[in-house]
Design an enzyme around this catalytic site. Structure first.
Site, PDB file in Angstrom:
ATOM      1  CG  ASN A  95      -1.810  -0.746   1.260  1.00 35.26           C
ATOM      2  OD1 ASN A  95      -2.482  -1.470   0.402  1.00 35.26           O
ATOM      3  ND2 ASN A  95      -2.536  -1.650   2.079  1.00 35.26           N
ATOM      4  CG  HIS A 108       4.705  -2.073   5.031  1.00 42.71           C
ATOM      5  ND1 HIS A 108       4.174  -0.891   5.733  1.00 42.71           N
ATOM      6  CD2 HIS A 108       3.338  -1.971   4.926  1.00 42.71           C
ATOM      7  CE1 HIS A 108       3.353   0.194   5.201  1.00 42.71           C
ATOM      8  NE2 HIS A 108       2.828  -0.479   5.252  1.00 42.71           N
ATOM      9  CG  HIS A 110       0.492  -5.525   3.597  1.00 45.57           C
ATOM     10  ND1 HIS A 110      -0.054  -4.776   5.254  1.00 45.57           N
ATOM     11  CD2 HIS A 110       0.674  -3.711   3.119  1.00 45.57           C
ATOM     12  CE1 HIS A 110      -0.456  -4.281   5.301  1.00 45.57           C
ATOM     13  NE2 HIS A 110       0.033  -3.438   4.807  1.00 45.57           N
TER      14      HIS A 110
HETATM   15  P1  5GP Z   1      -0.260  -0.125   5.781  1.00 45.07           P
HETATM   16  O1  5GP Z   1      -1.935   0.328   6.325  1.00 45.07           O
HETATM   17  O2  5GP Z   1       0.324   0.617   5.768  1.00 45.07           O
HETATM   18  O3  5GP Z   1      -0.622  -1.105   4.410  1.00 45.07           O
HETATM   19  O4  5GP Z   1      -0.094  -1.173   6.910  1.00 45.07           O
HETATM   20  C1  5GP Z   1      -0.089  -0.977   8.217  1.00 45.07           C
HETATM   21  C2  5GP Z   1      -0.469  -2.030   8.935  1.00 45.07           C
HETATM   22  O5  5GP Z   1       0.988  -2.195  10.091  1.00 45.07           O
HETATM   23  C3  5GP Z   1      -1.368  -2.468   9.211  1.00 45.07           C
HETATM   24  O6  5GP Z   1      -1.693  -3.780   8.669  1.00 45.07           O
HETATM   25  C4  5GP Z   1      -1.136  -2.310  10.393  1.00 45.07           C
HETATM   26  O7  5GP Z   1      -2.798  -3.784  11.081  1.00 45.07           O
HETATM   27  C5  5GP Z   1       0.173  -2.503  10.724  1.00 45.07           C
HETATM   28  N1  5GP Z   1       0.205  -2.170  12.066  1.00 45.07           N
HETATM   29  C6  5GP Z   1       0.319  -0.985  12.423  1.00 45.07           C
HETATM   30  N2  5GP Z   1       0.642  -1.000  14.408  1.00 45.07           N
HETATM   31  C7  5GP Z   1       1.040  -2.265  14.419  1.00 45.07           C
HETATM   32  C8  5GP Z   1       2.030  -2.730  15.455  1.00 45.07           C
HETATM   33  O8  5GP Z   1       2.390  -2.026  16.202  1.00 45.07           O
HETATM   34  N3  5GP Z   1       2.023  -4.069  15.610  1.00 45.07           N
HETATM   35  C9  5GP Z   1       2.386  -4.692  14.341  1.00 45.07           C
HETATM   36  N4  5GP Z   1       2.748  -5.661  14.540  1.00 45.07           N
HETATM   37  N5  5GP Z   1       1.418  -4.303  12.954  1.00 45.07           N
HETATM   38  C10 5GP Z   1       1.102  -3.187  13.456  1.00 45.07           C
END
Ligand code: 5GP
Ligand code: ZN
Length: 122
Positions: A95, A108, A110
């Site tokens: 994302n 990151h 996924h």
């Molecule tokens: P994005 O929305 O930026 O693509 O993904 C960020 C991801 O990080 C989300 O899926 C969210 O659930 C995960 N996330 C956010 N904070 C934490 C955390 O403190 N620990 C872990 N393991 N995942 C997190």
């Protein structure tokens, strides 16, 4: 100021905190360039995030700054697919940007698996 691998946002970045070990995470894979851990809010039976140890906001910036780190993320995908038994199929998602729902601005990937995925994505 420390201009090391974390970059200027490192001290305030959640995922840099995981790299340092300051923020707890269920780590499933590590290499010299990457750390992978389970997403705290999983969207599939397997939901692992792979991050470069280096702080860059997204994969495009990482490719410019440290292309070997992008290759290392790909290698980590392969190890996680084997380790998690995802050989039947899985999805890798970066994302990128607010309109794509990026919420953590440390690059990151996924890695999602263990169920079917629709196309086109939502
Ligand atoms: P994005 O929305 O930026 O693509 O993904 C960020 C991801 O990080 C989300 O899926 C969210 O659930 C995960 N996330 C956010 N904070 C934490 C955390 O403190 N620990 C872990 N393991 N995942 C997190
Ligand atoms: Zn960071």
């Amino acid at each position: 100021m420390d201009s090391g691998s974390e970059g200027s946002e490192g001290s305030e970045c959640l995922f840099c905190g995981i790299v340092r070990g300051d923020v707890p995470a269920e780590v499933v894979h590590e290499s010299d360039r990457t750390v992978a851990f389970r997403d705290v809010n999983p969207q599939a039976p397997t939901h692992v995030l792979i991050i470069p140890r280096r702080h860059e906001p997204d994969v495009a910036a990482l490719a410019v700054a440290a292309p070997d780190d992008v290759a290392a993320i790909g290698a980590a995908v392969a190890d996680i697919v084997t380790g998690e038994g995802l050989d039947d199929g899985y999805r890798v998602v970066f994302n990128t940007g607010a309109s794509a729902n990026q919420t953590v601005f440390h690059c990151h990937a996924h890695v999602l698996g263990g169920r079917r995925f629709d196309w086109p994505p939502g």
